[in-house]
Scaffold this motif. Structure first.
Motif, mmCIF file in Angstrom:
data_model
loop_
_atom_site.group_PDB
_atom_site.id
_atom_site.type_symbol
_atom_site.label_atom_id
_atom_site.label_comp_id
_atom_site.label_asym_id
_atom_site.label_seq_id
_atom_site.Cartn_x
_atom_site.Cartn_y
_atom_site.Cartn_z
ATOM 1 N N ASP A 93 21.209 45.958 83.947
ATOM 2 C CA ASP A 93 21.447 44.802 84.796
ATOM 3 C C ASP A 93 20.382 44.712 85.896
ATOM 4 O OD1 ASP A 93 23.613 42.670 85.593
ATOM 5 O OD2 ASP A 93 23.177 43.736 87.452
ATOM 6 N N THR A 94 20.048 45.841 86.502
ATOM 7 C CA THR A 94 19.063 45.855 87.591
ATOM 8 C C THR A 94 17.661 45.573 87.071
ATOM 9 O OG1 THR A 94 20.445 47.438 88.799
ATOM 10 C CG2 THR A 94 18.153 47.215 89.512
ATOM 11 N N LEU A 95 17.314 46.127 85.928
ATOM 12 C CA LEU A 95 16.006 45.837 85.337
ATOM 13 C C LEU A 95 15.887 44.359 84.977
ATOM 14 C CD1 LEU A 95 15.636 49.007 83.111
ATOM 15 C CD2 LEU A 95 14.263 48.466 85.129
ATOM 16 N N ALA A 96 16.985 43.769 84.504
ATOM 17 C CA ALA A 96 16.963 42.348 84.167
ATOM 18 C C ALA A 96 16.667 41.499 85.392
ATOM 19 C CB ALA A 96 18.302 41.933 83.554
ATOM 20 N N VAL A 97 17.390 41.740 86.479
ATOM 21 C CA VAL A 97 17.180 40.908 87.661
ATOM 22 C C VAL A 97 15.833 41.199 88.313
ATOM 23 C CG1 VAL A 97 19.640 40.600 88.022
ATOM 24 C CG2 VAL A 97 18.471 42.461 89.204
ATOM 25 N N SER A 98 15.312 42.406 88.108
ATOM 26 C CA SER A 98 13.951 42.709 88.595
ATOM 27 C C SER A 98 12.926 41.887 87.832
ATOM 28 C CB SER A 98 13.651 44.204 88.443
ATOM 29 O OG SER A 98 14.565 44.992 89.167
ATOM 30 N N ALA A 99 13.120 41.767 86.525
ATOM 31 C CA ALA A 99 12.229 40.914 85.731
ATOM 32 C C ALA A 99 12.312 39.471 86.209
ATOM 33 C CB ALA A 99 12.605 41.005 84.254
ATOM 34 N N GLY A 100 13.518 39.014 86.493
ATOM 35 C CA GLY A 100 13.690 37.650 86.976
ATOM 36 C C GLY A 100 13.051 37.416 88.328
ATOM 37 N N ALA B 237 11.612 42.868 94.126
ATOM 38 C CA ALA B 237 11.875 42.093 92.901
ATOM 39 C C ALA B 237 13.320 42.226 92.459
ATOM 40 C CB ALA B 237 10.944 42.564 91.789
ATOM 41 N N SER B 238 13.901 43.419 92.618
ATOM 42 C CA SER B 238 15.260 43.651 92.124
ATOM 43 C C SER B 238 16.308 42.844 92.872
ATOM 44 C CB SER B 238 15.600 45.145 92.210
ATOM 45 O OG SER B 238 15.741 45.556 93.562
ATOM 46 N N HIS B 239 15.989 42.424 94.091
ATOM 47 C CA HIS B 239 16.968 41.686 94.901
ATOM 48 C C HIS B 239 16.518 40.253 95.178
ATOM 49 C CE1 HIS B 239 20.590 41.670 97.253
ATOM 50 N NE2 HIS B 239 19.984 41.451 98.397
ATOM 51 N N ALA B 240 15.375 39.876 94.599
ATOM 52 C CA ALA B 240 14.794 38.564 94.907
ATOM 53 C C ALA B 240 15.712 37.410 94.520
ATOM 54 C CB ALA B 240 13.445 38.414 94.202
ATOM 55 N N LEU B 241 16.489 37.575 93.454
ATOM 56 C CA LEU B 241 17.385 36.513 92.988
ATOM 57 C C LEU B 241 18.808 36.665 93.520
ATOM 58 C CD1 LEU B 241 16.305 36.347 89.235
ATOM 59 C CD2 LEU B 241 15.473 34.954 91.148
ATOM 60 N N ASP B 242 19.066 37.745 94.254
ATOM 61 C CA ASP B 242 20.429 38.069 94.707
ATOM 62 C C ASP B 242 21.393 38.075 93.531
ATOM 63 O OD1 ASP B 242 22.928 38.141 96.469
ATOM 64 O OD2 ASP B 242 21.312 38.027 97.929
ATOM 65 N N TYR B 243 20.990 38.747 92.470
ATOM 66 C CA TYR B 243 21.703 38.719 91.190
ATOM 67 C C TYR B 243 22.071 40.128 90.746
ATOM 68 C CZ TYR B 243 22.445 36.000 86.796
ATOM 69 O OH TYR B 243 22.960 35.330 85.709
ATOM 70 N N ASP B 244 21.810 41.133 91.599
ATOM 71 C CA ASP B 244 22.057 42.523 91.239
ATOM 72 C C ASP B 244 23.488 42.924 91.546
ATOM 73 O OD1 ASP B 244 20.766 41.945 93.756
ATOM 74 O OD2 ASP B 244 20.832 44.057 94.249
ATOM 75 N N ASP B 245 23.914 44.073 91.012
ATOM 76 C CA ASP B 245 25.330 44.435 91.040
ATOM 77 C C ASP B 245 25.836 44.700 92.454
ATOM 78 O OD1 ASP B 245 24.407 47.017 91.585
ATOM 79 O OD2 ASP B 245 24.965 47.838 89.649
ATOM 80 N N HIS C 96 29.059 43.439 88.037
ATOM 81 C CA HIS C 96 27.803 42.832 87.605
ATOM 82 C C HIS C 96 27.891 41.315 87.724
ATOM 83 C CE1 HIS C 96 27.764 46.755 85.288
ATOM 84 N NE2 HIS C 96 26.753 46.846 86.128
ATOM 85 N N LYS C 97 26.964 40.757 88.434
ATOM 86 C CA LYS C 97 27.040 39.332 88.766
ATOM 87 C C LYS C 97 26.794 38.440 87.555
ATOM 88 C CE LYS C 97 25.773 39.111 93.647
ATOM 89 N NZ LYS C 97 24.857 38.441 94.599
ATOM 90 N N ARG C 98 27.626 37.415 87.432
ATOM 91 C CA ARG C 98 27.378 36.378 86.431
ATOM 92 C C ARG C 98 26.715 35.157 87.044
ATOM 93 N NH1 ARG C 98 32.731 36.425 82.531
ATOM 94 N NH2 ARG C 98 32.728 38.666 82.100
ATOM 95 N N TYR C 99 26.669 35.106 88.357
ATOM 96 C CA TYR C 99 26.019 33.985 89.043
ATOM 97 C C TYR C 99 24.982 34.534 90.022
ATOM 98 C CZ TYR C 99 30.554 32.064 87.623
ATOM 99 O OH TYR C 99 31.682 31.728 86.911
ATOM 100 N N PRO C 100 23.812 33.892 90.132
ATOM 101 C CA PRO C 100 22.749 34.399 91.010
ATOM 102 C C PRO C 100 22.898 33.930 92.450
ATOM 103 C CG PRO C 100 21.919 32.550 89.753
ATOM 104 C CD PRO C 100 23.333 32.776 89.291
#
Length: 467
Positions: free
Chosen positions: A39-46, A80-88, A264-268
């Protein structure tokens, strides 16, 4: 702490956690840790192409011959991991537990590769669990007054937790690990007043970088005081001098990642908007004929302190929209979903959504003692001749409504697309399916370099990140 134990309160509980994590971590805790890593790697990519991430890279690379230190890499990956505010999220300490230790561990991977040729994926997961446990138990001890004073707990607590993770991965002796925690404590920072700006994700970068620096300083022999972990150290400084209850943490307690688990967030967007969004979308499904009719009135009833992070009544940017209950409710009603595109600046400024925001009312109950993660949120929507209510106890993505494997992989793909990175499921699948005995470096190095390459490729300067 018993009468013969001279260790400060927090260290008396922390030492067994640090010393026995290798043998006392369940298979379920390792499985949940793997999910949080993905989950964290995904939001870091985003977050690779976001302005804050690019600023972090540019600030590090300038004047450094294009080579970045481990602390620099931690700053960039953490941001990057928190840029979208989408991490757990974990409401045990009102924070995002995974991003700081994961960014710090990835940044230290080359150092770990040199020191531990036999490093396994399970070693990394156990170090991460020690880090998140440190963050959350410290946050529990401080209590909500820490957050209420205006601190961003992900950054303040996460600096210490990430240092614990790195110390464990490097196998620092206990005295050096203590020093690393105390050095990290003096690096802790982060103010909620900066929510809705580039500084909020930078807080996670600061935490990860501060942790890496603290551990490397302790490893090099820098000394620090254990008094930081008594009742007149970190806890006094960061809770405004309020009395604290005895530390409710002893060896043998269930790991927080297993019980109550991470969400785990479903919304950013800010986690306090998630049950609100769920309530609005459920009513929308029951009232399909009302969506394109007359404007509606939306009322949302929160538990006490539930509005603390929602500081923008009428946002002016996409970032501010993530911390606006009125905007998230309006977007959910008008669009039927809240996605990454919901938080573009142009989306926030749309005429229809701005008109709807003026018809949203948010209220806090005055009742004391309600848990922010489980106390219900009530959503009421009314239009011409109709009224509907929805009570939401658990947020989508919580332990009571967890994301499936397919949903996690879908989040990976969506975030990669948003970050203009290769949308290849193979690295994510390998991570999910890896056993604890898998060699860590071949598993993680490609993911680390892919993230850094994506961030670098988005930079106008095209800076090279040192391996």
């Amino acid at each position: 702490m018993n009468a013969t134990d001279s260790r400060p309160t927090f260290l008396a509980a922390w030492d067994p956690c640090y010393q026995h994590a290798g043998s006392a971590v369940s298979e379920e805790a390792l499985r949940q840790a793997t999910r949080s890593w993905l989950d964290t790697l995904a939001v870091s990519a985003g977050g690779a192409t976001e302005r804050c991430t690019q600023a972090a890279l540019e600030s590090c690379a300038a004047g450094r011959n294009d080579a970045l230190s481990a602390a620099d890499v931690a700053l960039v990956l953490g941001t990057a991991s928190h840029a979208l505010d989408y991490d757990d999220v974990s409401m045990l300490a009102t924070c995002h537990p995974s991003a700081p230790p994961i960014a710090a561990l990835l940044a230290l991977l080359p150092v770990l590769r040199q020191q531990r040729a036999d490093l396994r994926w399970g070693d990394i997961l156990r170090a991460y669990i020690v880090g998140t446990e440190t963050t959350l138990r410290l946050g529990q001890w401080l209590g909500f007054p820490h957050y209420a004073l205006g601190f961003h707990a992900t950054s303040t607590l996460g600096t210490v937790g990430a240092a614990a993770a790195c110390a464990h991965a490097l196998r620092l002796p206990l005295a050096q690990a203590h020093a690393a925690l105390s050095i990290a404590a003096s690096s802790a920072c982060g103010l909620r007043a900066n929510f809705g700006t580039d500084v909020k994700p930078l807080h996670v970068g600061f935490a990860a970088a501060g942790a890496v620096r603290a551990v490397m300083l302790a490893r090099a022999g820098a000394a620090a005081s254990d008094d930081v972990w008594g009742d007149k150290g970190f806890v006094l400084a960061f809770n405004g001098g309020q009395p604290v209850a005895p530390l409710a943490w002893t060896a043998g307690d269930a790991w927080a990642i297993e019980s109550p688990g991470f969400e785990h967030k479903r919304y950013p967007s800010c986690y306090m908007t998630h049950r609100l969004i769920a309530g609005v979308t459920r009513i929308r499904e029951r009232q399909p004929g009302a969506v394109h009719g007359q404007p509606v009135t939306i009322e949302v009833d929160f538990p006490k302190n539930g509005l603390a992070p929602l500081k923008y009544p009428i946002p002016g940017t996409g970032l501010e929209g993530k911390f606006s209950g009125a905007y998230c409710a309006s977007a959910a009603w008008l669009d039927g979903s809240v996605t990454l595109s919901t938080f573009s600046d142009s989306a926030v400024m749309g005429d229809a959504v701005r008109a709807q925001m003026n018809r949203v009312t948010l209220r806090e109950r005055t009742r004391e003692g309600e848990a922010l993660d489980t106390a219900p949120i009530r959503v009421t929507i009314s239009g011409a001749g109709w009224r509907d209510e929805q009570l939401v106890d658990w947020a989508p993505g919580s332990a009571s409504d967890p994301m499936t494997r397919d949903q996690l992989l879908g989040k990976w793909r969506d975030c990669a697309r948003h970050g203009a990175m290769a949308r290849d499921d193979a690295p994510a699948v390998r991570l999910l399916d890896a056993s604890a005995h898998t060699a860590a470096e071949p598993l993680l190095a490609p993911l680390r370099e892919s993230l850094l390459a994506g961030i670098r490729s988005a930079s106008l300067g095209g800076h090279k990140v040192a391996a």
